[in-house]
Design a protein around this motif. Structure first.
Motif, PDB file in Angstrom:
ATOM      1  N   VAL A   1       6.474  17.913 -26.573  1.00  0.00           N
ATOM      2  CA  VAL A   1       7.454  18.890 -26.104  1.00  0.00           C
ATOM      3  C   VAL A   1       7.950  18.514 -24.707  1.00  0.00           C
TER       4      VAL A   1
ATOM      5  N   ASP B   1      11.758  17.980 -23.937  1.00  0.00           N
ATOM      6  CA  ASP B   1      12.251  18.501 -22.662  1.00  0.00           C
ATOM      7  C   ASP B   1      12.825  17.402 -21.774  1.00  0.00           C
TER       8      ASP B   1
ATOM      9  N   GLU C   1      16.870  29.479 -21.445  1.00  0.00           N
ATOM     10  CA  GLU C   1      15.990  29.273 -22.596  1.00  0.00           C
ATOM     11  C   GLU C   1      15.154  28.004 -22.442  1.00  0.00           C
ATOM     12  N   HIS C   2      15.720  26.953 -21.866  1.00  0.00           N
ATOM     13  CA  HIS C   2      14.925  25.751 -21.584  1.00  0.00           C
ATOM     14  C   HIS C   2      13.769  26.101 -20.644  1.00  0.00           C
TER      15      HIS C   2
ATOM     16  N   GLY D   1      11.030  27.993 -22.406  1.00  0.00           N
ATOM     17  CA  GLY D   1      10.220  27.055 -23.186  1.00  0.00           C
ATOM     18  C   GLY D   1       9.199  26.350 -22.310  1.00  0.00           C
TER      19      GLY D   1
ATOM     20  N   TYR E   1       6.344  28.704 -21.699  1.00  0.00           N
ATOM     21  CA  TYR E   1       5.443  28.760 -22.862  1.00  0.00           C
ATOM     22  C   TYR E   1       4.490  27.565 -22.870  1.00  0.00           C
TER      23      TYR E   1
ATOM     24  N   TYR F   1       7.012  29.774 -28.409  1.00  0.00           N
ATOM     25  CA  TYR F   1       7.830  28.580 -28.165  1.00  0.00           C
ATOM     26  C   TYR F   1       8.570  28.170 -29.440  1.00  0.00           C
TER      27      TYR F   1
ATOM     28  N   LEU G   1      12.590  28.037 -29.645  1.00  0.00           N
ATOM     29  CA  LEU G   1      13.288  26.762 -29.824  1.00  0.00           C
ATOM     30  C   LEU G   1      14.067  26.713 -31.126  1.00  0.00           C
TER      31      LEU G   1
ATOM     32  N   HIS H   1      17.165  28.620 -30.427  1.00  0.00           N
ATOM     33  CA  HIS H   1      17.914  27.887 -29.411  1.00  0.00           C
ATOM     34  C   HIS H   1      18.644  26.688 -30.032  1.00  0.00           C
TER      35      HIS H   1
END
Length: 184
Positions: free
Chosen positions: A46, A51, A85-86, A89, A92, A121, A125, A128
């Motif tokens: 992740v 990311d 939202e990123h 994440g 999380y 998460y 995601l 998202h």
């Protein structure tokens, strides 16, 4: 845009990992056997593939350009919502890492925090990704001028090549396939 095609493909890989996460959480919930050492591997996937590699291209190249060039989206807050939202994440993943540590130190109750953060998460995601695939990427393709698209393509191509030279994409696809074989 080739950049968008690559990002959609990356989304598909991320969604595959989200299925692994869900299956692993089910095993934790039902007290089945699972390997706690797989969770740091998922966190690494992740943080690095989803990311740093994927969201990095979105934030530093695509969304930045869209924010500069598409006033309507900037004013509506659509791009800011993607950044938020990123960041959620990332939170999380931070909390998941702490839960794994607590579990490894003997807290059986930490199973709850592992499940809560991993599923939180995964749900975040998945929604998202749907917004990016069906709205944000379409906006980029339809609303950006050709000069902006060329800039995005060139900058993304450079990042893809650097990552490929380091074997990043293949490393995380291999990890994904190993975990799929184990949990799906």
């Amino acid at each position: 845009m080739q950049t968008i095609e690559i990002m959609v493909e990356e989304h598909a890989n991320i969604r595959r990992m989200l299925k692994v996460v869900r299956s692993l959480c089910y095993k934790i919930m039902t007290l089945e056997e699972f390997d706690i050492e797989d969770i740091p591997k998922i966190i690494d996937f992740v943080r690095t593939y989803a990311d740093k590699h994927h969201h990095g291209k979105e934030e530093d190249i695509l969304f930045k350009t869209m924010n500069e060039k598409i006033e309507r989206l900037r004013k509506a807050g659509a791009i800011t919502g993607m950044y938020i939202e990123h960041d959620l994440g990332r939170l999380y993943m931070q909390d998941l890492e702490m839960a794994v540590k607590a579990y490894s130190e003997g807290s059986d109750e930490a199973r709850l925090d592992i499940i809560a953060n991993a599923i939180g998460y995964a749900n975040l995601l998945d929604r998202h990704i749907e917004k990016e695939n069906t709205a944000m990427y379409k906006f980029a393709e339809k609303m950006l001028d050709e000069e902006s698209k060329s800039f995005i393509e060139e900058e993304s191509r450079k990042l893809e090549q650097e990552a490929s030279d380091k074997g990043l994409q293949q490393k995380y696809i291999d990890l994904l396939e190993t975990l799929e074989d184990k949990y799906l």
